[in-house]
Design a protein around this motif. Structure first.
Motif, PDB file in Angstrom:
ATOM      1  N   LEU A   1       0.820  -1.211   0.000  1.00 48.16           N
ATOM      2  CA  LEU A   1       0.000   0.000   0.000  1.00 48.16           C
ATOM      3  C   LEU A   1       0.857   1.265   0.000  1.00 48.16           C
ATOM      4  N   PHE A   2       2.039   1.200   0.580  1.00 50.91           N
ATOM      5  CA  PHE A   2       2.936   2.359   0.610  1.00 50.91           C
ATOM      6  C   PHE A   2       3.221   2.863  -0.798  1.00 50.91           C
TER       7      PHE A   2
ATOM      8  N   ASN B   1      -5.358  17.293  -9.177  1.00 47.51           N
ATOM      9  CA  ASN B   1      -5.647  16.686 -10.465  1.00 47.51           C
ATOM     10  C   ASN B   1      -4.523  15.717 -10.801  1.00 47.51           C
ATOM     11  N   GLY B   2      -4.629  14.506 -10.244  1.00 48.97           N
ATOM     12  CA  GLY B   2      -3.579  13.550 -10.535  1.00 48.97           C
ATOM     13  C   GLY B   2      -3.392  12.514  -9.451  1.00 48.97           C
ATOM     14  N   GLU B   3      -2.153  12.198  -9.145  1.00 50.02           N
ATOM     15  CA  GLU B   3      -1.796  11.059  -8.308  1.00 50.02           C
ATOM     16  C   GLU B   3      -1.735  11.437  -6.840  1.00 50.02           C
ATOM     17  N   PHE B   4      -2.495  10.706  -6.018  1.00 53.68           N
ATOM     18  CA  PHE B   4      -2.467  10.858  -4.571  1.00 53.68           C
ATOM     19  C   PHE B   4      -1.736   9.640  -4.005  1.00 53.68           C
ATOM     20  N   LYS B   5      -0.482   9.811  -3.629  1.00 52.71           N
ATOM     21  CA  LYS B   5       0.316   8.696  -3.131  1.00 52.71           C
ATOM     22  C   LYS B   5      -0.067   8.383  -1.678  1.00 52.71           C
TER      23      LYS B   5
ATOM     24  N   THR C   1      -1.827  -0.234  -7.807  1.00 57.94           N
ATOM     25  CA  THR C   1      -0.943  -0.949  -6.898  1.00 57.94           C
ATOM     26  C   THR C   1       0.173  -1.567  -7.729  1.00 57.94           C
ATOM     27  N   PRO C   2       1.216  -2.085  -7.094  1.00 57.96           N
ATOM     28  CA  PRO C   2       2.294  -2.723  -7.880  1.00 57.96           C
ATOM     29  C   PRO C   2       1.843  -3.931  -8.702  1.00 57.96           C
TER      30      PRO C   2
ATOM     31  N   ASN D   1      -1.845  -2.753   4.639  1.00 55.76           N
ATOM     32  CA  ASN D   1      -2.059  -2.901   3.188  1.00 55.76           C
ATOM     33  C   ASN D   1      -3.534  -3.001   2.799  1.00 55.76           C
ATOM     34  N   THR D   2      -4.375  -2.225   3.489  1.00 52.84           N
ATOM     35  CA  THR D   2      -5.809  -2.198   3.211  1.00 52.84           C
ATOM     36  C   THR D   2      -6.291  -0.757   3.168  1.00 52.84           C
ATOM     37  N   ILE D   3      -7.192  -0.465   2.229  1.00 57.27           N
ATOM     38  CA  ILE D   3      -7.742   0.883   2.123  1.00 57.27           C
ATOM     39  C   ILE D   3      -9.195   0.797   1.684  1.00 57.27           C
TER      40      ILE D   3
END
Length: 222
Positions: free
Chosen positions: A103-104, A133-137, A158-159, A183-185
């Motif tokens: 998840l990281f 507007n784009g990627e939220f890490k 995800t990978p 590793n859960t969202i």
């Protein structure tokens, strides 16, 4: 909350924070209405009919949900019909959780122009300007956040896999929550936000015999 000049009190089910949480049908038993299974897809339709007028929500309604699953696609359709003689307020939300092996190094991509501001009880106190507007890490963030979407498309990467989540509702919101499990969202599309019965943000009304329908679609990519 107050609706059409009358005040109502929903049952407290989050006692530590004195909140009424997760709406009206999160703990209801649905009836199996229809199911089918072919080599290409599986489909199930479920229904909950509310016949009792509770003190906090003195209205009757029918709630239908339909899941359609194919090899790489999940279609989730929800409808509610007002079977009462009075108009009632409502919002809709889906509360799915997703696992990532890392998840990281996963991210959520979406477009938003405002975020929701909360108090210490996670009750909405307003909206705050933002331009995203784009990627939220995700990284090591602890999330319990809500955003006003300016697009009905959400991408989770995800990978090992990714998916695109779309909504048939033009005006909608995104709740992101990381539970105390690794590793859960939760990636939750909604039509309203917390305390919408009071703040009116995203709140809809349904007249007697009227129905509301929304579809969320999840397309999975390897």
């Amino acid at each position: 909350y107050t609706f059409e000049g009358k005040q109502y009190f929903l049952d407290i089910n989050q006692k530590d924070e004195n909140n009424a949480l997760h709406g009206l049908v999160y703990n209801k038993i649905f009836e199996l209405i229809d199911q089918k299974n072919t080599s290409e897809e599986a489909e199930v339709t479920l229904r909950y009919q509310e016949h009792m007028r509770t003190k906090g929500f003195p209205y009757t309604y029918t709630n239908d949900i339909k899941y359609t699953l194919t090899k790489d696609n999940l279609n989730f359709s929800v409808s509610v019909k007002n079977t009462d003689t009075k108009t009632f307020p409502f919002t809709m939300g889906w509360h799915p959780y997703f696992a990532s092996d890392d998840l990281f190094n996963s991210s959520v991509n979406f477009n938003s122009f405002k975020a929701v501001a909360f108090n210490k009880k996670n009750i909405t106190i307003g909206l705050k300007d933002m331009s995203f507007n784009g990627e939220f890490k995700i990284e090591n963030k602890t999330l319990d956040d809500c955003f006003v979407l300016s697009s009905n498309e959400i991408l989770f990467e995800t990978p090992k896999y990714s998916f695109v989540l779309t909504s048939s509702e033009k005006d909608s919101f995104l709740q992101l929550y990381t539970p105390p499990h690794p590793n859960t969202i939760a990636i939750e599309p909604t039509t309203g936000i917390s305390d919408s019965f009071n703040n009116g943000i995203g709140l809809k009304t349904l007249k007697p015999n009227e129905s509301y329908h929304i579809t969320w679609n999840l397309k999975i990519h390897d």
